[in-house]
Design an enzyme around this catalytic site. Structure first.
Site, short mmCIF file in Angstrom:
data_model
loop_
_atom_site.label_atom_id
_atom_site.label_comp_id
_atom_site.label_asym_id
_atom_site.label_seq_id
_atom_site.Cartn_x
_atom_site.Cartn_y
_atom_site.Cartn_z
N ASP A 95 38.07 50.87 39.84
CA ASP A 95 37.03 50.10 40.55
C ASP A 95 36.71 48.80 39.82
O ASP A 95 36.93 48.67 38.62
CB ASP A 95 35.75 50.94 40.66
CG ASP A 95 35.21 51.33 39.30
OD1 ASP A 95 34.02 51.10 39.05
OD2 ASP A 95 35.99 51.85 38.47
N GLU A 96 36.11 47.89 40.56
CA GLU A 96 35.51 46.67 40.02
C GLU A 96 36.39 45.96 38.99
O GLU A 96 35.98 45.76 37.86
CB GLU A 96 34.16 47.01 39.37
CG GLU A 96 33.16 47.56 40.37
CD GLU A 96 31.81 47.85 39.73
OE1 GLU A 96 30.81 47.41 40.30
OE2 GLU A 96 31.76 48.51 38.68
N VAL A 97 37.61 45.60 39.40
CA VAL A 97 38.45 44.87 38.46
C VAL A 97 38.18 43.38 38.61
O VAL A 97 38.35 42.82 39.69
CB VAL A 97 39.95 45.17 38.71
CG1 VAL A 97 40.80 44.49 37.64
CG2 VAL A 97 40.19 46.67 38.72
#
Lengths: 503, 517
Positions: free
Chosen positions: B313-315
């Site tokens: 997630d959330e790269v």
């Protein structure tokens, strides 16, 4: 008001110095104290402390000497706070040194001991140090309070005592005990035992006996904390009616009683006889010279519905203005407290409804956002009355994120008024209402968020206006609280050397 | 006085006082009354309670395996439980040592005299049945333990009922984890999603790469989970029917990994020079994949569950974009300026690596959203709020098993009875076919750790997570909020009695208040 003892109280603290003096980085100096002292200077010069040879001693010129119960107890308590996990038997060859604490009253000495305890730190090997320091300190505001609500949820005495400990660490000095309210009446009255027998959540397990109350008062006193009891009326009194029939107003539906009850019935003489007797007891049980009478959020619906109340209104010439009836009630009970030689504190509603109250009554501001309460501050101080500010510090209102910053950046004197008016703001109060709070979550919800307000009420505002600068200090202080067994929640990501070991 | 936003609610009178509901306008009070379902939580699928009550005495009370039971005295699960409970249990099939992913939570419970009978095909169902039995026991006014004649037939609506705890933003001492596993069992949760490492700290002591925690933990000795700690958590959970699904989130959320593993993270550039900061895992180096292979080999042996959560997630692409080697790589691969292609490239390789360990994987929704090629048994974890229904529709439409967390981020605290909003969630409210909806195997309540550690975790999690527990276990039509309030109030007091500091729902009291202070 604080009793001023017009003499000096001197303390000397002896500790032992290593022959070699370490030049430390000085980071643990005054920044490590919360709330921030008014005036301070510290140096990187580091003095090791040896718990084996450390002791507190009354100075020769000190008025206070062994036998001064508050300080005798404090020395013992602060020794353990300064040297947690101390094991006797360590030996160091060192030479002596001294620190000196001067205060005009024993309460000031307590604050000084607290500050000293926060200046002591440990290195990675566990050795204790304190840096060369000079501090001159005094609180910006006299009244620095915390409100606990023991009616919405019963709080075991232990939970109250724990809170008093934590209050002392942040230099709070007033415990506002909102002891009874609608849901329950846990205060066991000697004059009216039915109040708690019928009105407590449970008449045996969820009450405060006279012994409990005295325990709280003396525990608080040893920490320099006043206990301000609140018996809130005429609203917020549902539980009172359970053990005192005819006290509350019967509500009517059409022409007949509905079975429900409203605020205290202000039309009956029996009401005032009851109040007088109850407050007589409360005045002798609680030694503080102030008593909080409440007076907030009175709902007129029930009074309106009751034909006897309407008749009384006519007789008194109040017409249909029920604020006049409320004023009549409040003025009567404020007078009762005056005859008992107590000064009344009341919620702002009493002022807002133009009630005639003695000059020295203190108003407690609780409503609204800054726009509202700054106006109220102006209004009340313009009328020459003293004020305690609670509105911005209702920290029972939780929210996601670092809401301590909101408490920290409150500016209590930022309202339009003269210097004289501003002097009438005697302090502020953090409120922890109990609808969603009991012993399972009280401590993490109260600390360290209340400590943010503590600094606002003690320290100089100019020196403590930066949230960025306060953050690392408050984080550090929070870890100190953990070390002292106070289950204070985290501000943000990170860790403490010694984490909380419970669940 | 309360806040300026007082609402007006009818005051309910206690049953003993009689009278009808009347309007009382000065304060609102919801006094918990008795539910006809007692204090059962979560509410079983089928309950028949009668008024006939039996007394229980500690002296003559025993749990016994029935002759027909294949769970004998050697069944560790049932003998270790020191319930003072008199049940005869018989089951007709063998039990499996480790909880399998999706079956075996059902049970039948009949309470009668002189025996109560608990039947379950798997030992996990038996555990749930025992918890339910304990919830049927109550004290009368003389203090005697009673139980009423009851017939219960129960099974969970959803098979995956999880709690996420985050031990990276704040280290969580083992004691807290164990206490919460205990509480999870009381609420019939069966998955502990252990978000064990992240940016801020790496407390997992890896035997293959000990430097990771040596350099990456908040403190290499006091703030780590040793192999023994991890074993303890897994076994403690297993004995309570709880699977432990570890999450090692990459390529983002990995700052702490870089402290003990040089060259793992991407060096960020400021202009033409390295800035000193690091970004996500470096997807262009072979060493990255060598590391991941060895690392996940270890993880697959340490954690016995069939699944590992791989995050994803959330790269944040900023650092990758700034790095000239990465820019070159992007060109070589023909990815253009689309860095989600680079992310997919990494995830693809990672998933292949993990596949070789014979584990299934769970991933956060972004991995699906970015079009990465996933194995058919991948579990997609929906967490982003806002367009959740659409996402559920998309993910199940693509044929993937799904778990839902978006409406159940319990770290987002607010003032008031927010358990109600968690209770009111309907996981299958999105547009989709019956087949699609079957792919939703459950959900997880998440307690992210930015503002949470041992000082406030337990009261923050309970009883709010209990609302999620019932939503995931009980039937779809169990939506009566007033009845839920009554049962949950009693259930909360029961947790407090069992020394769990579950916070209150509203003004009230428990006969036994919390003693921990």
């Amino acid at each position: 008001s604080i009793r001023i003892i017009k003499k000096y109280t001197c303390l000397n603290m002896n500790y032992l110095l290593l022959i070699m003096i370490h030049i430390g980085v000085g980071l643990h100096a005054v920044g490590g104290v919360w709330p921030m002292p008014q005036i301070s200077a510290s140096s990187p010069e580091q003095y090791p402390l040896n718990p084996e040879a450390f002791y507190f001693e009354y100075g020769r010129q000190s008025e206070a000497q062994p036998g001064c119960s508050v300080l005798d107890a404090a020395f013992k308590r602060y020794f353990s706070l300064i040297f947690p996990d101390y094991f006797p038997g360590d030996n160091l060859s060192v030479c002596a040194g001294q620190a000196s604490l001067k205060a005009e009253t024993v309460w000031g000495a307590l604050r000084g001991l607290e500050t000293f305890s926060q200046l002591v730190y440990q290195d990675d090997f566990g050795s204790f140090f304190v840096n060369k320091t000079d501090i001159e300190d005094f609180p910006r505001f006299q009244f620095r309070g915390i409100l606990l609500d023991t009616s919405r949820h019963y709080l075991p005495v232990q939970a109250i005592l724990k809170t008093l400990d934590a209050m002392a660490y942040s230099k709070f000095n007033v415990f506002h005990w909102h002891i009874v309210d609608d849901p329950s009446f846990p205060y066991q009255s000697q004059t009216f035992p039915d109040l708690s027998a019928k009105g407590a959540f449970h008449p045996m397990t969820h009450i405060y006996t006279q012994t409990d109350v005295q325990r709280v008062i003396s525990y608080a006193r040893l920490r320099g904390i006043r206990v301000l009891p609140e018996f809130d009326s005429p609203g917020h009194t549902q539980s009172w009616g359970k053990g005192q029939s005819d006290l509350l107003t019967p509500c009517y539906k059409g022409g007949t009683p509905s079975g429900a009850f409203g605020p205290v019935n202000p039309t009956l003489p029996s009401t005032y006889q009851f109040i007088a007797r109850l407050f007589k007891e409360v005045s002798s049980v609680f030694p503080d010279s102030y008593i909080h009478l409440g007076g907030d959020e009175v709902n007129f619906f029930c009074w309106k519905s009751n034909p006897d109340v309407r008749a009384f209104m006519q007789k008194m010439g109040f017409g249909t203005d029920f604020t006049k009836l409320e004023a009549f009630y409040m003025e009567s009970i404020v007078n009762i407290t005056s005859t008992l030689n107590k000064t009344a504190i009341v919620w702002q509603d009493v002022f807002d409804y133009h009630e005639r109250i003695p000059e020295d009554t203190v108003l407690h501001i609780w409503k609204g956002v800054p726009y509202d309460y700054t106006k109220e501050l102006s209004r009340i101080t313009k009328a020459g009355k003293r004020v305690v500010l609670a509105a911005p510090w209702y920290i029972n209102h939780i929210a996601y994120g670092q809401d301590w910053r909101k408490s920290y950046t409150v500016q209590p004197l930022n309202f339009s008024g003269t210097e004289e008016q501003k002097k009438l703001v005697i302090g502020g109060e953090v409120c922890m209402w109990g609808e969603y709070v009991d012993a399972t979550n009280l401590t993490p919800r109260l600390w360290p968020r209340a400590s943010a307000a503590a600094e606002r009420l003690w320290s100089d505002e100019k020196q403590t206006s930066s949230v960025e600068k306060a953050f690392p200090r408050l984080q550090d202080f929070r870890c100190k609280l953990l070390r002292r067994g106070i289950q204070a929640e985290p501000l943000y990501v990170g860790h403490c050397r010694h984490e909380y070991q419970g669940i | 006085p309360r806040s300026t936003h007082s609402s007006i609610h009818p005051q309910r009178r206690r049953a003993s006082e009689g009278g009808t509901t009347s309007w009382h306008l000065s304060n609102y009070q919801l006094v918990a009354q008795s539910s006809r379902y007692g204090s059962l939580w979560p509410l079983p699928q089928k309950v028949q309670l009668s008024d006939v009550s039996f007394k229980l005495t500690t002296s003559s009370f025993r749990i016994v395996d029935a002759k027909e039971s294949s769970a004998g005295p050697s069944c560790k699960h049932l003998t270790f439980l020191n319930f003072s409970c008199h049940c005869v249990i018989f089951s007709t099939s063998t039990f499996v040592l480790w909880a399998t992913s999706f079956e075996g939570n059902e049970y039948e419970l009949t309470v009668n005299q002189p025996f109560a009978v608990l039947k379950a095909p798997k030992v996990w169902g038996a555990l749930h049945g025992l918890e339910t039995f304990s919830q049927l026991v109550y004290k009368d006014e003389f203090g005697t333990k009673n139980i009423n004649q009851t017939t219960i037939s129960d099974f969970p609506r959803f098979a995956h009922r999880g709690i996420l705890l985050d031990s990276s933003r704040h280290f969580l001492p083992i004691k807290v984890i164990l206490a919460n596993l205990e509480t999870m069992a009381m609420n019939k949760f069966n998955v502990f999603h252990w978000h064990i490492v992240d940016d801020q700290s790496f407390p997992y002591l890896s035997r293959t790469f000990p430097q990771l925690s040596q350099k990456g933990a908040y403190h290499p000795y006091t703030h780590v989970y040793t192999p023994a700690d991890v074993k303890m958590v897994i076994e403690f959970a297993r004995l309570r029917g709880i699977r432990v699904v570890p999450e090692y989130d990459t390529p983002g959320h990995t700052q702490s990994w870089g402290k003990g593993q040089a060259d793992l993270l991407t060096p960020c550039y400021a202009g033409s020079k390295p800035s000193g900061a690091f970004g996500p895992v470096n997807p262009i180096l072979n060493t990255t994949y060598d590391f991941m292979t060895q690392f996940f080999k270890e993880i697959s042996t340490v954690f016995p569950d069939a699944y590992i959560h791989l995050g994803g997630d959330e790269v944040d692409f900023t650092c990758w974009k700034s790095n000239p080697d990465i820019q070159k790589f992007m060109e070589q691969q023909g990815f253009g300026q689309d860095y989600s292609k680079l992310e997919s490239f990494y995830i693809q390789k990672l998933l292949n690596i993990v596949s070789t360990t014979n584990k299934g994987y769970m991933i956060w929704q972004e991995v699906f959203d970015n079009g990465v090629k996933l194995k058919p048994d991948t579990v997609v974890h929906v967490w982003i709020g806002g367009a959740t229904d659409e996402e559920m529709h998309k993910v199940t439409g693509a044929g993937y098993t799904t778990i839902l967390s978006a409406p159940w981020y319990l770290d987002y605290i607010s003032y008031g009875q927010d358990w109600q909003k968690y209770y009111k969630v309907e996981p299958l409210s999105f547009n989709g076919t019956e087949e699609q909806k079957k792919l939703v195997i459950g959900g997880e309540a998440c307690l992210w750790g930015e503002y949470v550690d041992a000082t406030n975790l337990t009261p923050r999690l309970w009883p709010r997570a209990s609302a999620v527990a019932e939503r995931l276990w009980s039937a779809k039509d169990v939506t009566d909020i007033s009845d839920a309030f009554n049962r949950l109030s009693a259930h909360r007091c029961r947790m407090v009695e069992r020394d769990i500091p579950a916070e209150p729902l509203f003004s009230s009291y428990c006969p036994h208040e919390y003693k921990g202070v």
